[in-house]
Design a protein around this motif. Structure first.
Motif, mmCIF file in Angstrom:
data_model
loop_
_atom_site.group_PDB
_atom_site.id
_atom_site.type_symbol
_atom_site.label_atom_id
_atom_site.label_comp_id
_atom_site.label_asym_id
_atom_site.label_seq_id
_atom_site.Cartn_x
_atom_site.Cartn_y
_atom_site.Cartn_z
ATOM 1 N N GLN A 165 0.835 -1.198 0.000
ATOM 2 C CA GLN A 165 0.000 0.000 0.000
ATOM 3 C C GLN A 165 0.881 1.263 0.000
ATOM 4 O O GLN A 165 0.643 2.201 -0.754
ATOM 5 N N LEU A 166 1.908 1.250 0.835
ATOM 6 C CA LEU A 166 2.797 2.413 0.942
ATOM 7 C C LEU A 166 3.514 2.693 -0.372
ATOM 8 O O LEU A 166 3.665 3.840 -0.779
ATOM 9 N N VAL A 167 3.954 1.619 -1.027
ATOM 10 C CA VAL A 167 4.646 1.791 -2.315
ATOM 11 C C VAL A 167 3.700 2.420 -3.328
ATOM 12 O O VAL A 167 4.071 3.343 -4.065
ATOM 13 N N ASN A 168 2.460 1.963 -3.346
ATOM 14 C CA ASN A 168 1.471 2.554 -4.255
ATOM 15 C C ASN A 168 1.174 4.007 -3.913
ATOM 16 O O ASN A 168 0.716 4.768 -4.761
ATOM 17 N N LEU A 169 1.441 4.382 -2.675
ATOM 18 C CA LEU A 169 1.216 5.764 -2.241
ATOM 19 C C LEU A 169 2.498 6.594 -2.319
ATOM 20 O O LEU A 169 2.595 7.671 -1.738
ATOM 21 N N ASN A 170 3.496 6.030 -3.034
ATOM 22 C CA ASN A 170 4.728 6.771 -3.336
ATOM 23 C C ASN A 170 5.711 6.929 -2.174
ATOM 24 O O ASN A 170 6.579 7.807 -2.226
ATOM 25 N N VAL A 171 5.558 6.113 -1.156
ATOM 26 C CA VAL A 171 6.570 6.100 -0.097
ATOM 27 C C VAL A 171 7.852 5.491 -0.662
ATOM 28 O O VAL A 171 7.811 4.522 -1.415
ATOM 29 N N LYS A 172 8.999 6.089 -0.362
ATOM 30 C CA LYS A 172 10.271 5.684 -0.973
ATOM 31 C C LYS A 172 11.211 4.969 -0.013
ATOM 32 O O LYS A 172 12.176 4.335 -0.450
ATOM 33 N N GLY A 173 10.973 5.138 1.290
ATOM 34 C CA GLY A 173 11.898 4.537 2.249
ATOM 35 C C GLY A 173 11.175 3.975 3.453
ATOM 36 O O GLY A 173 10.133 4.501 3.862
ATOM 37 N N ILE A 174 11.724 2.879 4.011
ATOM 38 C CA ILE A 174 11.102 2.252 5.184
ATOM 39 C C ILE A 174 12.162 2.070 6.265
ATOM 40 O O ILE A 174 13.241 1.530 6.005
ATOM 41 N N TRP A 175 11.864 2.514 7.467
ATOM 42 C CA TRP A 175 12.668 2.158 8.638
ATOM 43 C C TRP A 175 11.928 0.986 9.269
ATOM 44 O O TRP A 175 10.864 1.160 9.863
ATOM 45 N N ASN A 176 12.508 -0.187 9.106
ATOM 46 C CA ASN A 176 11.772 -1.429 9.322
ATOM 47 C C ASN A 176 12.138 -2.114 10.634
ATOM 48 O O ASN A 176 13.237 -2.635 10.769
ATOM 49 N N PHE A 177 11.232 -2.117 11.572
ATOM 50 C CA PHE A 177 11.442 -2.832 12.835
ATOM 51 C C PHE A 177 10.817 -4.223 12.812
ATOM 52 O O PHE A 177 10.899 -4.940 13.799
ATOM 53 N N THR A 178 10.157 -4.596 11.718
ATOM 54 C CA THR A 178 9.591 -5.948 11.621
ATOM 55 C C THR A 178 10.657 -6.886 11.051
ATOM 56 O O THR A 178 11.713 -6.439 10.593
ATOM 57 N N HIS A 179 10.375 -8.172 11.055
ATOM 58 C CA HIS A 179 11.289 -9.128 10.438
ATOM 59 C C HIS A 179 10.955 -9.397 8.982
ATOM 60 O O HIS A 179 11.597 -10.220 8.333
ATOM 61 N N TYR A 180 9.944 -8.724 8.476
ATOM 62 C CA TYR A 180 9.574 -8.942 7.075
ATOM 63 C C TYR A 180 10.703 -8.448 6.165
ATOM 64 O O TYR A 180 11.207 -7.335 6.315
#
Lengths: 211, 211
Positions: A165-180
């Motif tokens: 969903q975020l990618v489709n909304l043009n988000v470019k970066g993720i600070w990822n605390f999940t294990h995904y």
């Protein structure tokens, strides 16, 4: 400033450390430092430091050392801490709240503008002056505010759907605390992972395998 | 199990990832996996995986692949997740509370037995069934309960003094969320650093330096 075309990840990963160390020196009113002295303080070799900083065009002068104010500002610019990247946090559980409250986003180049959670009971509560919104409002919020970065503090099983969903909304970066493993599915995103449990297990290994 | 005498840090750092991936496969009822398939899922090369696991004596069989249950258990043992290392948390602010509430210490080989803070107002509050104690009680608590690991979620300026005290009280490992460079002053301690702001700045760099 002359930049080399390719800078390796280990060098990039050391830049925030330089930035921190120089920030402390600067706060203490120190104006210049030699690569030898910097190496002693940082636990790196002096030649390593010279090599690292050369990647970015080099800021040192033979016989003088590094001008701390200048080096600090340049590395800050390289890291983009002078930016104001609109950022949202998804997941306002224990960890999400702590990250939102604890982290100086603005000092690192980020502007936290929204917090989302799927728990309706949290909606309307405030974190650092930002109201927690229900996740159902994510689409409209992003259309209106165009966040560029999302901090993910949600369970792994809902991560893929949210990132899509975020990618489709043009988000470019993720600070990822999940294990995904985001990069496997979305290689074009900038991702920085914080795997707390991996770090804890590495400590466990160290403790259990001392010579 | 035959162990090589020296295992490099990058290999050690990958072990928790293997452990996580294998844990997911195991939970999904999968019994064996080839290094090729494991490499596809983990984003490492198959030869890297074979090399890594060979460091620990190797668990694979030519033409069969890896037995997931066995590999998972062996890596768990290597990481020490079957241990029960007595652990204390120092600093019960936002971050400390989140770490205490969020992290499954017992699944990683740690037993959280005490929480300390210098803020008297917090004393007596509970985190995960553990009362927050005032830091002045640290000495007696350690004498009585012999914690081996401390999680540091305190401001950097009080970190050195606390670590010195912990070393004198026989603490052997620190999970360090401060920016204090523990290893420089206490090289004999096992230390694992979590530098959240460095990670955030690395993300900033990535975003601002896309090709």
């Amino acid at each position: 400033m002359k930049k080399n075309t390719y800078i390796s990840l280990p060098v990039i990963k050391r830049l925030p450390r330089y930035y921190r160390f120089l920030g402390v020196l600067r706060k203490n009113g120190i104006e210049k430092i030699s690569s030898n002295e910097l190496s002693r303080r940082m636990g790196l070799t002096a030649s390593q430091i010279r090599q690292d900083l050369n990647c970015f065009g080099g800021f040192g002068q033979q016989g003088y050392g590094y001008n701390i104010e200048q080096l600090y500002n340049e590395i800050g610019k390289i890291l983009g801490v002078d930016k104001n990247t609109p950022t949202i946090l998804i997941g306002a559980g224990n960890l999400g709240r702590a990250i939102a409250s604890h982290m100086s986003f603005s000092e690192r180049g980020f502007d936290l503008i929204g917090v989302f959670d799927k728990n309706e009971a949290l909606a309307g509560q405030m974190i650092k002056g930002i109201p927690i919104r229900h996740i159902s409002g994510l689409y409209n919020f992003c259309k209106d505010n165009s966040p560029v970065v999302a901090v993910l503090c949600i369970p792994e099983d809902s991560a893929k759907e949210i990132v899509e969903q975020l990618v489709n909304l043009n988000v470019k970066g993720i600070w990822n605390f999940t294990h995904y493993n985001i990069s496997a599915d979305f290689p074009s995103l900038s991702v920085e992972n914080v795997h707390l449990s991996d770090s804890l297990m590495t400590l466990s290994y160290q403790l259990n395998n001392k010579d």
